[in-house]
Design an enzyme around this catalytic site. Structure first.
Site, PDB file in Angstrom:
ATOM      1  N   LYS A 119       0.813  -1.217   0.000  1.00  0.00           N
ATOM      2  CA  LYS A 119       0.000   0.000   0.000  1.00  0.00           C
ATOM      3  C   LYS A 119       0.848   1.269   0.000  1.00  0.00           C
ATOM      4  CE  LYS A 119      -4.123  -2.062   2.083  1.00  0.00           C
ATOM      5  NZ  LYS A 119      -5.098  -2.038   3.196  1.00  0.00           N
ATOM      6  N   LYS A 202      -8.147 -10.725  -7.606  1.00  0.00           N
ATOM      7  CA  LYS A 202      -9.166 -10.797  -6.571  1.00  0.00           C
ATOM      8  C   LYS A 202     -10.334  -9.874  -6.919  1.00  0.00           C
ATOM      9  CE  LYS A 202      -9.694 -10.354  -1.540  1.00  0.00           C
ATOM     10  NZ  LYS A 202      -9.011  -9.999  -0.271  1.00  0.00           N
ATOM     11  N   LYS A 205     -13.812  -4.027  -4.987  1.00  0.00           N
ATOM     12  CA  LYS A 205     -14.706  -2.889  -5.179  1.00  0.00           C
ATOM     13  C   LYS A 205     -13.989  -1.722  -5.851  1.00  0.00           C
ATOM     14  CE  LYS A 205     -13.905  -2.278  -0.257  1.00  0.00           C
ATOM     15  NZ  LYS A 205     -14.529  -2.578   1.027  1.00  0.00           N
TER      16      LYS A 205
END
Length: 339
Positions: A119, A202, A205
Site C-alpha cells: 500500500k 481478486k 470494489k
C-alpha cells in the site's frame, strides 16, 4: 506464568470503504453468520478507524459506508440478538489499547508487513503513520475482547501472526498470561473470490469495471447478467479437481457455486462435470439470485431507515464496553498506570 482459560470468543471486522461485494460475503460474512451458532461469543465490527489510514474520506461518505456495511451484515444474517455488532470508533478502548501495542510492537515487525509494502509502495515517506501502525490497531481490535479465534482471509493472516507476537511479548514482558494467543480461522470453498473478468485477480470494489464483481446491492437482474457475461474458457467443466488447474475463471465460478450451495468443490464437479458453461452459468445465476437478491432487498430496506441501524450499533457499543472496559483497566494495572 500460570495458564489462563479464556472464554471462546470470535472477533472480526471489515472496513467501511464502500461497495460490499460477493467476495466480502463469501470470503467473510457468510462465515461470520455460521459462527453465531457455534460455541463462541461473536463480535463483528465496522472498522472505521482503519478506513482512514490510507486516505481521508469525505465525512458523509464514511457515515454512509459504515451504515451500509452494517446493513449488509444484518441482511446477511448477523443477528444483533446473537452477536455484538459494533462500529469501531464508538468503542474507545480499541484506540486506547492500540497505543499500548504501539509501544509493544517493534519497528522491524511493522516494516515487514507485506500490506504496508504494497500500500505504501515507492512513496512510503508520504504514507500516513496510521497505515504503518495499522497492524497494531488490528491487534488491539482483537485482543481488547480477549478474542480466541478470528476468521480471516489469506491476505490478513500475516497481521494475525503479528497479533499473536504482540500478545506473547506483552505476556512475557509483564510476566502474566493476560492476552490469548489468538487462532486464525481460514476455511471455506471461496475464501478468496476472484474477478468475473480476470480469474487471476481478486474481486475488488476498486476495480474500474463494475462487471468484474457482484455488489451486494445489485438486484436480481444485474446479478444474473453479470454471471452470464463472466469470462470463461471454451472447454467443458471437468469431473475432478485437477481438471481446474490453469483454468482460473472456471475455478472461480465453481468456487462461487460451491460456497453459495454449501458444497465442496469435489461434490460440485461430480454433478456438473462435462457441462459446458452455457449450461452451468444459468444454474449458477439462478443459485446466486436465490441466495443474494433477498440480502440486497433487506439492505435497501435498512438503508431507508438508518435510525434502526444507528440504534443497533449504539446498543452493540454498550454491550462491547462491558467486555472491553475491564480488559483495558486490567491492562493499565499490569503496566503500572493509575486507573
Amino acid at each position: 506464568m500460570s495458564e489462563t482459560s479464556f472464554t471462546p470468543r470470535v472477533f472480526s471486522g471489515i472496513q467501511p470503504s464502500g461497495g460490499l461485494t460477493l467476495g466480502n460475503y463469501l470470503g467473510a460474512i457468510k462465515r461470520f453468520v455460521s459462527m453465531q451458532d457455534e460455541d463462541f461469543e461473536t463480535v463483528y465490527c465496522m472498522v472505521d478507524l482503519h478506513a482512514i489510514t490510507a486516505k481521508l474520506i469525505d465525512p458523509a461518505e464514511l457515515r454512509h459506508n459504515t451504515r451500509e456495511l452494517a446493513a449488509g451484515f444484518i441482511a446477511s444474517g448477523i443477528s444483533p440478538e446473537k452477536s455484538i455488532l459494533i462500529n469501531q470508533s464508538q468503542v474507545p478502548e480499541h484506540a486506547q489499547l492500540a497505543w499500548i501495542f504501539n509501544c509493544i510492537a517493534r519497528m522491524g515487525w511493522m516494516g515487514r508487513m507485506t500490506q504496508w509494502k504494497d500500500k505504501a509502495g515507492k512513496n512510503a515517506e508520504a504514507a500516513s503513520l496510521g497505515l504503518f501502525a495499522y497492524p497494531a490497531l488490528m491487534a488491539a481490535d482483537i485482543l481488547i475482547y480477549h478474542a480466541t479465534h478470528v476468521p480471516v482471509g489469506e491476505d490478513q493472516k500475516q497481521h494475525l501472526e503479528l497479533t499473536r507476537d504482540i500478545a506473547a511479548k506483552f505476556n512475557h514482558d509483564y510476566g502474566e498470561d493476560f492476552f490469548p494467543i489468538t487462532e486464525p480461522v481460514i476455511e471455506g470453498a471461496a475464501t478468496r473470490v476472484m474477478s468475473l473478468r480476470d480469474g487471476a485477480k481478486k474481486m475488488s470494489k476498486s476495480d474500474p469495471s463494475d462487471a468484474s464483481r457482484i455488489n451486494m446491492t445489485d438486484d436480481a437482474d444485474t446479478i444474473a447478467r453479470k454471471i452470464r457475461k463472466a469470462k470463461t474458457d471454451p472447454d467443458a467443466l471437468p469431473s475432478e479437481l485437477a481438471g481446474l488447474d490453469d483454468r482460473p475463471e472456471a475455478r472461480n465460478l465453481v468456487n462461487i457455486y460451491a460456497a453459495l450451495n454449501d458444497q465442496s468443490l469435489e461434490d460440485v464437479l461430480k454433478d456438473v462435470g462435462g457441462q459446458q458453461f452455457g449450461t452451468f452459468k444459468p444454474a449458477l445465476a439462478e443459485l446466486a439470485v436465490e441466495k443474494l437478491a433477498p440480502i440486497s432487498s433487506e439492505m435497501a430496506r435498512l438503508m431507508a431507515d438508518t435510525d434502526e441501524i444507528d440504534r443497533i450499533l449504539a446498543k452493540g457499543a454498550e454491550q462491547a464496553r462491558v467486555i472491553t472496559a475491564p480488559i483495558l483497566k486490567r491492562t493499565y494495572e499490569i503496566i503500572g498506570m493509575v486507573s
